[in-house]
Write a protein that holds these residues in place. Structure first.
Motif, mmCIF file in Angstrom:
data_model
loop_
_atom_site.group_PDB
_atom_site.id
_atom_site.type_symbol
_atom_site.label_atom_id
_atom_site.label_comp_id
_atom_site.label_asym_id
_atom_site.label_seq_id
_atom_site.Cartn_x
_atom_site.Cartn_y
_atom_site.Cartn_z
ATOM 1 N N GLU A 239 0.832 -1.204 0.000
ATOM 2 C CA GLU A 239 0.000 0.000 0.000
ATOM 3 C C GLU A 239 0.867 1.256 0.000
ATOM 4 O O GLU A 239 0.611 2.205 -0.746
ATOM 5 C CB GLU A 239 -0.919 -0.011 1.224
ATOM 6 N N LEU A 240 1.913 1.257 0.831
ATOM 7 C CA LEU A 240 2.813 2.401 0.866
ATOM 8 C C LEU A 240 3.540 2.556 -0.470
ATOM 9 O O LEU A 240 3.792 3.672 -0.925
ATOM 10 C CB LEU A 240 3.826 2.249 2.001
ATOM 11 N N GLY A 241 3.841 1.412 -1.116
ATOM 12 C CA GLY A 241 4.502 1.450 -2.421
ATOM 13 C C GLY A 241 3.675 2.172 -3.472
ATOM 14 O O GLY A 241 4.210 2.909 -4.311
ATOM 15 N N LEU A 242 2.352 2.000 -3.425
ATOM 16 C CA LEU A 242 1.474 2.694 -4.366
ATOM 17 C C LEU A 242 1.491 4.198 -4.128
ATOM 18 O O LEU A 242 1.507 4.998 -5.075
ATOM 19 C CB LEU A 242 0.037 2.161 -4.240
ATOM 20 N N ILE A 243 1.496 4.587 -2.844
ATOM 21 C CA ILE A 243 1.543 6.016 -2.505
ATOM 22 C C ILE A 243 2.859 6.625 -2.982
ATOM 23 O O ILE A 243 2.893 7.730 -3.539
ATOM 24 C CB ILE A 243 1.365 6.216 -0.986
ATOM 25 N N VAL A 244 3.960 5.886 -2.776
ATOM 26 C CA VAL A 244 5.280 6.359 -3.207
ATOM 27 C C VAL A 244 5.322 6.524 -4.728
ATOM 28 O O VAL A 244 5.798 7.535 -5.255
ATOM 29 C CB VAL A 244 6.383 5.397 -2.728
ATOM 30 N N ALA A 245 4.796 5.535 -5.457
ATOM 31 C CA ALA A 245 4.804 5.598 -6.923
ATOM 32 C C ALA A 245 4.000 6.792 -7.426
ATOM 33 O O ALA A 245 4.409 7.498 -8.355
ATOM 34 C CB ALA A 245 4.238 4.301 -7.501
ATOM 35 N N ARG A 246 2.862 7.040 -6.789
ATOM 36 C CA ARG A 246 2.026 8.176 -7.184
ATOM 37 C C ARG A 246 2.749 9.496 -6.909
ATOM 38 O O ARG A 246 2.674 10.447 -7.689
ATOM 39 C CB ARG A 246 0.701 8.126 -6.432
ATOM 40 N N ALA A 247 3.474 9.555 -5.792
ATOM 41 C CA ALA A 247 4.226 10.768 -5.447
ATOM 42 C C ALA A 247 5.331 11.045 -6.470
ATOM 43 O O ALA A 247 5.542 12.186 -6.886
ATOM 44 C CB ALA A 247 4.826 10.631 -4.048
ATOM 45 N N PHE A 248 6.055 9.992 -6.889
ATOM 46 C CA PHE A 248 7.094 10.169 -7.905
ATOM 47 C C PHE A 248 6.492 10.644 -9.227
ATOM 48 O O PHE A 248 7.052 11.506 -9.920
ATOM 49 C CB PHE A 248 7.851 8.851 -8.132
#
Length: 459
Positions: free
Chosen positions: A116-125
């Motif tokens: 879940e955190l990985g999806l947030i990180v990808a969206r931020a990038f």
């Protein structure tokens, strides 16, 4: 082997087990680790990460949030475009609200789910990349010339203001222009009007600081015949005259408190009553206002109503000073010199090299208005074909930089800022002549072209 071309993700976490887990969980990023605030700031300066995940519970306060919030504030002060994802299990709702208010991109409640955190990180990038591309496009479009039809600027700082004005002009909301005296607030107010659906209506301006307090109400709201001594005929006020158009309230911070109450009532109900009148008059006008005063401080002091401020400041536009617009002083000086020589002294054909150097170095505390007045005087006083430094009667160099000035993000960033400023100044002085600009900078034409390409600047 680490790929140095990968985007950088900074993980700020004091739990060593979680550090290891997060370090190997993200493919496609170069992950750097920090376990405390000092190390986090070092990593930001060294690696300029696009995205940061930040645990609020950092030493020496691992059970609280104070150190984490201090870290968040420092990161965003150094690199405001960084997307910081805050994670915490301490008072999650309160922490989330405070983190977002301080500028965090997102908030994640512990315990951490890697996927879940990985999806947030990808969206931020992804968002960071889009914003970076937009900034490059803005830089490419920020060559010398007019913006908003009448505002002359080559600085990206003013291009950003112009883009904001273009976006808000079409929305029927109140606009507050904040800036020092002489920065062009009325020009921007007229641009809001001209780009709006109300452009066919009247643009009515009133300087609230220039009219005595006992007359300002009559100027704004109008009066009926016989309302007071001297009221020999019914006279509509500025608000009424702006029916279907735009009312510009310049120096709105000078409106006295009793009149602020009446103005607030108009903004709430969109009706007015003239002085001495008894019939309400409906008025459909858009309000644009401006001030050089600190309205936040005035609200605290009780001299400006908070409820009125929020009615007037649905959109706030901050205007940079001339000193914050590299190259614009020279660009504007050339414009004023041509205009005033045509009107006042035809024998003057331009500005001498010494005049350009002084203009570029001077901080212009009075902004564009001071520059315009200085150029008018200089053109009138000039004896030769070119305005010289002596004609301007200005100090010869910019004041020394204060020793307490905050350091740039890192040395590379400081060099880039200096390079951009020097290139813009050289292009402005030579009217964008590449050979002349390169000579001023002491570099070759190919080197200048390389720098223009590197910094995405227009020749």
């Amino acid at each position: 082997m680490t790929d140095l071309n990968l985007p950088v993700l900074l993980v700020v976490e004091d739990d060593e087990g979680l550090q290891r887990q997060l370090k190997w969980a993200y493919e496609g990023y170069r992950v750097v680790i920090a376990g405390d605030r000092a190390t986090a700031i070092e990593q930001v300066r060294a690696h300029e990460p696009a995205v940061v995940t930040l645990d609020l519970g950092l030493p020496p306060d691992p059970d609280g949030t104070a150190e984490g919030f201090a870290t968040l504030t420092e990161i965003l002060a150094l690199k405001p475009d960084t997307k910081v994802i805050v994670a915490s299990g301490h008072g999650a709702r309160e922490s989330a609200l405070r983190a977002i208010a301080l500028g965090a991109y997102d908030f994640y409640r512990k315990p951490i789910d890697i996927d879940e955190l990985g999806l947030i990180v990808a969206r931020a990038f992804h968002l960071h990349a889009i914003e970076a591309e937009n900034r490059l496009l803005e830089d490419r479009d920020s060559g010398g010339g007019t913006i908003l039809g009448s505002l002359l600027s080559a600085a990206p700082e003013m291009t950003k203001v112009a883009r904001t004005v273009e976006r808000v002009a079409g929305a029927d909301v109140s606009v507050m222009l904040l800036g020092a005296s002489g920065t062009g607030k009325e020009l921007l107010a007229r641009a809001v009007h001209q780009l709006s659906p109300r452009a066919n209506g009247q643009f009515v301006a009133i300087n609230c600081a220039a009219i005595p307090e006992n007359l300002l109400e009559a100027e704004l709201f109008g009066y009926e015949r016989g309302a007071f001594t001297g009221a020999v005929k019914t006279t509509p006020g500025k608000i009424e005259l702006a029916q279907g158009g735009t009312l510009f309230l310049d120096e709105v911070g000078d409106i006295p408190l009793p009149l602020q109450v009446k103005l607030l009532r108009f903004l709430q109900e969109r009706v007015i009553e003239r002085i001495g009148g008894r019939s309400p008059i409906a008025v459909d006008t858009r309000i644009v206002c401006a001030t050089h005063q600190d309205l936040d401080a005035m609200q605290v002091a009780g001299s400006f109503r908070e409820d009125l401020y929020y009615r007037l400041a649905e959109i706030v536009v901050k205007i940079p000073t001339l000193a914050e617009r590299p190259g614009d002083a020279v660009l504007l000086a050339r414009h004023f010199a041509k205009r005033f020589s045509r009107e006042l002294n035809p024998q003057v054909h331009g500005l001498g090299a010494d005049a350009l150097a002084v203009i570029d170095a001077y901080p212009w505390p009075g902004n564009v208005r001071e520059l315009e007045n200085r150029l008018k005087r200089a053109v009138i006083m000039a004896d030769g074909k070119l305005v010289g430094a002596a004609d301007l009667d200005l100090p010869g160099s910019r004041a020394a930089v204060d020793e307490g000035e905050e350091l740039a993000l890192n040395l590379r960033a400081a060099r880039e800022v200096a390079d951009r400023r020097a290139i813009r100044s050289a292009l402005a002085r030579t009217e964008h002549n590449i050979s002349g600009a390169a000579k001023l900078l002491g570099i070759s034409r190919p080197t200048l072209y390389d720098l223009l390409k590197q910094y995405h600047l227009q020749a």
